[in-house]
Design an enzyme around this catalytic site. Structure first.
Site, PDB file in Angstrom:
ATOM      1  N   HIS A 181      13.550  18.825  29.387  1.00 50.48           N
ATOM      2  CA  HIS A 181      14.201  19.227  28.130  1.00 50.48           C
ATOM      3  C   HIS A 181      15.617  19.745  28.386  1.00 50.48           C
ATOM      4  O   HIS A 181      16.503  19.569  27.551  1.00 50.48           O
ATOM      5  CB  HIS A 181      13.403  20.335  27.427  1.00 50.48           C
ATOM      6  CG  HIS A 181      12.246  19.841  26.608  1.00 50.48           C
ATOM      7  ND1 HIS A 181      12.399  18.975  25.553  1.00 50.48           N
ATOM      8  CD2 HIS A 181      10.919  20.106  26.682  1.00 50.48           C
ATOM      9  CE1 HIS A 181      11.200  18.730  25.013  1.00 50.48           C
ATOM     10  NE2 HIS A 181      10.290  19.398  25.684  1.00 50.48           N
ATOM     11  N   GLU A 200       9.370  20.980  30.980  1.00 51.22           N
ATOM     12  CA  GLU A 200      10.421  21.795  30.356  1.00 51.22           C
ATOM     13  C   GLU A 200      11.781  21.529  31.000  1.00 51.22           C
ATOM     14  O   GLU A 200      12.800  21.532  30.314  1.00 51.22           O
ATOM     15  CB  GLU A 200      10.081  23.293  30.423  1.00 51.22           C
ATOM     16  CG  GLU A 200       8.795  23.712  29.722  1.00 51.22           C
ATOM     17  CD  GLU A 200       8.673  23.228  28.278  1.00 51.22           C
ATOM     18  OE1 GLU A 200       9.701  23.153  27.572  1.00 51.22           O
ATOM     19  OE2 GLU A 200       7.548  22.915  27.850  1.00 51.22           O
TER      20      GLU A 200
HETATM   21 ZN    ZN Z   1       8.268  19.352  25.346  1.00 49.36          ZN
END
Ligand code: ZN
Length: 173
Positions: free
Chosen positions: A146, A143
């Site tokens: 991201h 994450e």
């Molecule tokens: Zn992802």
């Protein structure tokens, strides 16, 4: 409320996000509190069967993600990580099969540090520091990528990616 997942080639998925700013959030989301917003994020994540979801995957320009809320992971613990950071990591790398809600049915074997030490703000904007291991550590690292607009397909060779894409196409049929 369930948000719509953006396709992998969307500019918002592939761009880094500016640090979370509460004034920008209030201006954009009007009456929605951070908790309401996070509830929507968790609902969206669970609706698509994920264990982690970053705000830019649903087109929201906030440097934050949610993860957990799964009975098999630390008794269903829910994490809201705003302005997340990694402050330390173990030297030993470990391979793990990762998926991503932005790339349905695609699984990639990726090597990353096993343990990490992290720092983030929770939904009350309080600073949290934690050590993470196993799937929680893995999810957090995925994450966090991201947040910089980086997606997991960038972390493997073209050959490996092509093979995984073929496998995915077979499974979709
Ligand atoms: Zn992802």
């Amino acid at each position: 409320m369930i948000y719509k997942l953006l396709p992998p080639n969307d500019e918002r998925v592939l761009s880094g996000i500016a640090p979370f700013d509460i004034e920008t959030f209030k201006k954009n989301e009007k009456d929605l509190t951070i908790t309401d917003f996070c509830n929507n994020m968790f609902e969206t994540m669970k609706n698509y069967g994920g264990i982690g979801l970053s705000a830019n995957q649903v087109g929201k320009p906030y440097r934050m993600f949610v993860m957990g809320d799964n009975e098999n992971i630390e008794k269903g613990k829910k994490w809201v990580c705003i302005n997340p950071e990694i402050t330390d990591m173990s030297k030993d790398l470990i391979r793990y099969k990762e998926g991503c809600l932005t790339f349905p049915f695609l699984f990639l074997d990726i090597e990353r540090p096993q343990k990490i030490r992290v720092k983030y703000l929770d939904e009350n904007l309080e600073t949290k520091e934690e050590e993470m291991d196993g799937i929680v550590s893995r999810c957090y690292q995925h994450e966090l990528d991201h947040m910089q607009g980086k997606v997991f397909t960038e972390l493997v060779s073209k050959l490996k990616l092509d093979m995984a894409l073929k496998k995915r196409d077979k499974e979709i049929k």
